[in-house]
Design a protein around this motif. Structure first.
Motif, PDB file in Angstrom:
ATOM      1  N   SER A  91      -2.906  -5.383   2.490  1.00  0.00           N
ATOM      2  CA  SER A  91      -2.140  -4.577   3.438  1.00  0.00           C
ATOM      3  C   SER A  91      -2.026  -3.148   2.916  1.00  0.00           C
ATOM      4  CB  SER A  91      -0.745  -5.165   3.648  1.00  0.00           C
ATOM      5  OG  SER A  91       0.036  -5.004   2.471  1.00  0.00           O
ATOM      6  N   LYS A  93       0.700   0.182   3.681  1.00  0.00           N
ATOM      7  CA  LYS A  93       1.912   0.645   4.358  1.00  0.00           C
ATOM      8  C   LYS A  93       2.062   2.150   4.165  1.00  0.00           C
ATOM      9  CE  LYS A  93       4.399  -3.580   3.033  1.00  0.00           C
ATOM     10  NZ  LYS A  93       5.564  -4.055   2.254  1.00  0.00           N
ATOM     11  N   TYR A  99       3.402  -0.669   8.575  1.00  0.00           N
ATOM     12  CA  TYR A  99       2.085  -1.211   8.254  1.00  0.00           C
ATOM     13  C   TYR A  99       1.010  -0.392   8.948  1.00  0.00           C
ATOM     14  CZ  TYR A  99       3.878  -5.393   5.939  1.00  0.00           C
ATOM     15  OH  TYR A  99       4.485  -6.248   5.074  1.00  0.00           O
ATOM     16  N   ALA A 102      -3.399  -4.559   7.923  1.00  0.00           N
ATOM     17  CA  ALA A 102      -3.066  -5.913   7.445  1.00  0.00           C
ATOM     18  C   ALA A 102      -4.214  -6.828   7.839  1.00  0.00           C
ATOM     19  CB  ALA A 102      -1.755  -6.404   8.043  1.00  0.00           C
ATOM     20  N   ASN A 103      -4.858  -7.456   6.855  1.00  0.00           N
ATOM     21  CA  ASN A 103      -5.990  -8.330   7.182  1.00  0.00           C
ATOM     22  C   ASN A 103      -5.499  -9.678   7.711  1.00  0.00           C
ATOM     23  OD1 ASN A 103      -5.081  -9.547   4.843  1.00  0.00           O
ATOM     24  ND2 ASN A 103      -7.096  -9.767   3.922  1.00  0.00           N
ATOM     25  N   TYR A 106      -3.257 -11.701   5.457  1.00  0.00           N
ATOM     26  CA  TYR A 106      -1.901 -11.162   5.368  1.00  0.00           C
ATOM     27  C   TYR A 106      -1.131 -11.475   6.648  1.00  0.00           C
ATOM     28  CZ  TYR A 106       1.699  -7.980   3.646  1.00  0.00           C
ATOM     29  OH  TYR A 106       2.872  -7.455   3.160  1.00  0.00           O
ATOM     30  N   GLN A 107      -1.835 -11.354   7.808  1.00  0.00           N
ATOM     31  CA  GLN A 107      -1.178 -11.672   9.079  1.00  0.00           C
ATOM     32  C   GLN A 107      -0.744 -13.136   9.108  1.00  0.00           C
ATOM     33  OE1 GLN A 107      -0.546  -9.670  11.699  1.00  0.00           O
ATOM     34  NE2 GLN A 107      -2.025  -7.987  11.707  1.00  0.00           N
TER      35      GLN A 107
END
Length: 476
Positions: A91, A93, A99, A102-103, A106-107
């Protein structure tokens, strides 16, 4: 862009050509300024050539830029594909916590709290306490200006997971932090394995049994128990082939046992002698197995030296006891009197053949020590029932010794009467307690019959020879 360049070239070229045509119609080559006319026409041609050159240069630049953009787009797609398909959660930020990237991994971590993370902050999705911890870690990375590693925990649909997160600042061209990147690795399983390994190590080290991991020639790992058992240091045991510690006479059978282990067999209670550092000999019992893939041997070892000594002593005592028992049985069986041995529960545990014959019972345990199941015990002089509490067995259980109690035994089934002398005595154990009682039965029926017959014959003989009693003499 290519079209604009082409259209611009066509328009400009057309205008230059038109200008050249107009100029040709207006000039007069017969005047004295003919050179200037030719120079003007040459400039028009040069301008046309420069327009053509610029056209091709711009065309080449546009194509190069297009290829560069395509390459950049391809690289971006490749990068996004890699980022989305990696097992790590990635991620980015902004400084305010929103954000930017976010890959998929990560999601998926935060799908419980909402799938669309872009433009949101941790405080928009997570509990305040957890979001504050994440923000604090981000600020720490910004403050230090370098990457940091921390462990972060989050509750997911399948339970709590632990992630090892690497947080790092991202700098712009002015070397100012504009965002915080994060790469997180799920270490939940690894941590569980480490905890399990830690527990196994603790068990390995505190076990009272000696635990060993070895090859066919050397120890790879030993716990403190084996060092304490043999007296060698851990380094001595690990750095020396263990054959050096095995009693020479047991070396060959140990090698054979190791060969069986390497073939996949399991050893149970394999016994061998080992030489301790103080040169004493100890018997060790091995329960072992092997991993045929790695060739490693795993064993649990116990010191059975005392057990074997105790076992040998017990066997010796049992042999002595057996020999004594055999001698006692021979003595008892060769005694002409009946012999009964009973425990403190009044159960007969031994009867010789004479007693078996007297009672007419082969099973010793079915004989009653007080005779009540088989005979009526009578007083020979009065014919009354003899008191059970005065029988030798009962008195012996109270610690008293009796000798030659004269009684009659009347068989309850046949009414046959035997006159016997009963004797009894207690057997005292090492702690001075009564362990058993012995009762002897001497059958004197035959002697009493012989005595009566002799007395009868004596009286008959006296009458025949005219013998007079003292009473007859007085009457005369």
């Amino acid at each position: 862009m290519e079209r604009k360049n082409l259209y611009g070239y066509i328009i400009n070229s057309s205008m230059v050509v038109a200008l050249g045509i107009i100029y040709l119609k207006q000039i007069n080559f017969n005047t004295s300024d003919v050179w200037w006319n030719w120079i003007s026409l040459g400039l028009i041609v040069v301008i046309l050539g420069m327009l053509t050159t610029v056209f091709f240069i711009l065309r080449a630049q546009i194509k190069a830029k297009k290829k560069s953009e395509e390459k950049l787009l391809k690289s971006q797609k490749l990068l996004h594909s890699i980022i989305d398909n990696t097992t790590n959660a990635i991620s980015v930020k902004k400084i305010n916590g929103e954000y930017m990237l976010a890959n998929k991994k990560y999601q998926s971590i935060f799908e419980t709290y909402g799938k669309d993370l872009l433009g949101k902050t941790d405080h928009d999705m997570l509990p305040k306490e957890l979001a504050d911890r994440y923000l604090e870690a981000d600020l720490e990375a910004m403050k230090l200006g370098e990457e940091i590693q921390i462990e972060e925990e989050i509750e997911q649909s399948d339970g709590k997971h632990t992630y090892l997160s690497v947080k790092f600042p991202l700098f712009d061209i002015n070397n100012r932090v504009y965002a915080i990147g994060s790469i997180s690795t799920d270490i939940t399983e690894r941590k569980m394995i480490m905890e399990s390994q830690k527990t196994a190590d603790t068990f390995f080290n505190i076990s009272t049994d000696s635990l060993v991991i070895a090859t066919s020639e050397k120890f790879l790992r030993v716990n403190p128990s084996l060092s304490n058992l043999l007296g060698y240091t851990k380094e001595e045991l690990l750095n020396t082939p263990f054959a050096a510690y095995i009693f020479p006479e047991d070396l060959e059978k140990t090698k054979e046992a190791i060969n069986k282990l390497e073939e996949g067999a399991t050893l149970v209670s394999f016994q061998s002698r080992w030489i301790c550092k103080d040169q004493s000999i100890k018997w060790l019992s091995w329960n072992a197995t092997s991993d045929t893939a790695t060739g490693r041997l795993y064993a649990v070892v116990r010191d059975i030296t005392k057990e074997l000594l105790l076992q040998n002593e017990n066997e010796k005592r049992m042999n002595e006891l057996y020999e004594n028992q055999q001698k006692l049985n021979m003595i008892i069986e060769n005694i002409s009197d009946g012999v009964l041995v009973a425990n403190t529960d009044k159960q007969v545990i031994l009867a010789n053949e004479v007693a078996n014959e007297l009672f007419g019972i082969a099973d010793d345990s079915k004989i009653s020590i007080d005779f009540s199941d088989h005979f009526k015990v009578l007083n020979p002089h009065e014919g009354k029932v003899f008191p059970a509490q005065n029988l030798p067995a009962e008195l012996a259980l109270g610690g008293k010794i009796t000798n030659d109690i004269d009684v009659l035994l009347m068989n309850k089934q046949t009414n046959e009467i035997r006159r016997v002398l009963l004797s009894g005595r207690p057997i005292i154990d090492n702690e001075n307690y009564i362990a058993a009682v012995v009762v002897t039965i001497k059958d004197i029926s035959r002697y009493k019959r012989l005595e009566a017959e002799l007395k009868k014959k004596d009286q008959e003989s006296r009458r025949r020879i005219g013998f007079k009693s003292n009473q007859s003499k007085k009457e005369e």
